[in-house]
Motif scaffolding. Structure first.
Motif, short mmCIF file in Angstrom:
data_model
loop_
_atom_site.label_atom_id
_atom_site.label_comp_id
_atom_site.label_asym_id
_atom_site.label_seq_id
_atom_site.Cartn_x
_atom_site.Cartn_y
_atom_site.Cartn_z
N VAL A 198 58.19 -10.16 41.76
CA VAL A 198 57.60 -9.61 40.44
C VAL A 198 56.53 -10.56 40.19
N GLN A 199 55.60 -10.03 40.05
CA GLN A 199 54.10 -10.73 39.60
C GLN A 199 53.58 -10.34 38.30
N LEU A 200 53.06 -11.01 37.46
CA LEU A 200 52.32 -10.74 36.22
C LEU A 200 51.12 -11.46 36.33
N VAL A 201 50.24 -10.67 36.13
CA VAL A 201 48.84 -11.02 36.19
C VAL A 201 47.92 -10.95 34.80
N GLU A 202 47.60 -11.87 34.35
CA GLU A 202 47.02 -11.80 33.05
C GLU A 202 45.27 -11.93 33.21
N SER A 203 44.70 -11.55 32.11
CA SER A 203 43.18 -11.61 32.10
C SER A 203 42.71 -11.44 30.55
N GLY A 204 41.58 -11.66 30.21
CA GLY A 204 40.84 -11.37 29.10
C GLY A 204 40.80 -12.47 28.06
N GLY A 205 41.13 -13.76 28.41
CA GLY A 205 41.00 -14.92 27.81
C GLY A 205 39.74 -15.57 27.73
N GLY A 206 39.38 -16.52 26.87
CA GLY A 206 37.82 -16.76 26.78
C GLY A 206 37.78 -17.58 25.52
N LEU A 207 36.21 -17.72 25.24
CA LEU A 207 35.93 -18.40 23.98
C LEU A 207 35.46 -17.41 22.96
N VAL A 208 35.74 -17.55 21.83
CA VAL A 208 35.32 -16.45 20.78
C VAL A 208 35.26 -17.42 19.32
N GLN A 209 34.49 -16.76 18.65
CA GLN A 209 34.16 -17.48 17.31
C GLN A 209 34.97 -16.98 16.35
N PRO A 210 35.54 -18.06 15.38
CA PRO A 210 36.37 -17.58 14.43
C PRO A 210 35.94 -16.15 13.42
N GLY A 211 37.14 -15.43 13.47
CA GLY A 211 36.93 -13.96 12.97
C GLY A 211 36.77 -13.12 13.99
N LYS A 269 49.35 2.51 33.76
CA LYS A 269 48.74 1.36 34.44
C LYS A 269 49.65 0.28 34.54
N ASN A 270 51.00 0.39 34.04
CA ASN A 270 51.88 -0.75 34.23
C ASN A 270 51.28 -2.12 33.50
N THR A 271 50.88 -2.18 32.45
CA THR A 271 50.07 -2.96 31.87
C THR A 271 50.49 -3.14 30.52
N MET A 272 50.64 -4.61 29.90
CA MET A 272 50.89 -4.64 28.55
C MET A 272 49.53 -5.58 27.94
N TYR A 273 49.52 -5.08 26.92
CA TYR A 273 48.01 -5.70 26.16
C TYR A 273 48.57 -6.37 24.77
N LEU A 274 47.60 -7.42 24.57
CA LEU A 274 47.69 -7.87 23.15
C LEU A 274 46.16 -7.78 22.60
N GLN A 275 46.03 -7.39 21.65
CA GLN A 275 45.01 -7.06 20.97
C GLN A 275 44.83 -8.22 19.56
N MET A 276 43.88 -9.05 19.81
CA MET A 276 43.78 -10.18 18.71
C MET A 276 42.71 -10.01 17.94
N ASN A 277 42.65 -9.85 16.68
CA ASN A 277 41.78 -9.86 15.62
C ASN A 277 41.70 -10.80 14.61
N SER A 278 40.73 -10.94 14.07
CA SER A 278 40.58 -11.99 12.99
C SER A 278 40.97 -13.40 13.43
N LEU A 279 40.59 -13.74 14.53
CA LEU A 279 41.01 -15.03 15.24
C LEU A 279 40.50 -16.39 14.38
N THR A 280 41.47 -17.36 14.55
CA THR A 280 41.10 -18.46 13.57
C THR A 280 41.29 -19.67 14.75
N PRO A 281 40.83 -20.86 14.56
CA PRO A 281 41.09 -22.18 15.46
C PRO A 281 42.40 -22.30 15.85
N ASP A 282 43.51 -22.13 14.88
CA ASP A 282 44.76 -22.24 14.93
C ASP A 282 45.41 -21.26 16.03
N ASP A 283 44.52 -20.15 16.39
CA ASP A 283 45.00 -19.52 17.56
C ASP A 283 44.67 -20.06 18.90
N THR A 284 43.98 -21.04 18.76
CA THR A 284 43.64 -21.59 20.17
C THR A 284 44.84 -21.98 20.86
#
Length: 115
Positions: free
Chosen positions: A2-15, A74-89
């Motif tokens: 079993v392998q889990l492959v993540e993607s989608g991270g990066g740098l985003v501004q607050p909010g 698609k055998n995929t799990m998602y995480l939608q993150m909104n209103s991000l703050t620096p504490d979410d880093t």
């Protein structure tokens, strides 16, 4: 294997928003309890959300901002993150736990919230 492959991270501004993906190979999202963890610098890795065949839950710290979903085709799990703050880093990890108690981890993806 079993392998889990993540993607989608990066740098985003607050909010801002990001969506992380976790593709499962060698098993299916419906056969596992799927979870999202994160580990901020100097802190322990913490579980903040899960999704099962019965639905999804998230912790109070992200409730109203983060949503967990999955696409069984698609055998995929998602995480939608909104209103991000620096504490979410943090480094964000997906996790799968099967009915036999075996645990699998994704490689982790960095999310940085900064102006």
């Amino acid at each position: 294997q079993v392998q889990l492959v993540e993607s989608g991270g990066g740098l985003v501004q607050p909010g801002g928003s990001l969506r992380l993906s976790c593709v499962v190979y060698g098993s299916t999202v419906t056969r596992n309890i799927m979870g999202w963890y994160r580990q901020a610098p100097g802190k322990q890795r913490e579980l903040f959300g899960q999704i099962t065949n019965g639905g999804s839950t998230v912790s109070d710290s992200v409730k109203g901002r983060f949503t967990i979903s999955r696409d069984n085709v698609k055998n995929t799990m998602y995480l939608q993150m909104n209103s991000l703050t620096p504490d979410d880093t943090a480094v964000y990890y997906c996790n799968a736990r099967d009915l036999n108690g075996h645990i699998y981890w994704g490689q982790g993806t960095q999310v940085t919230v900064s102006s």
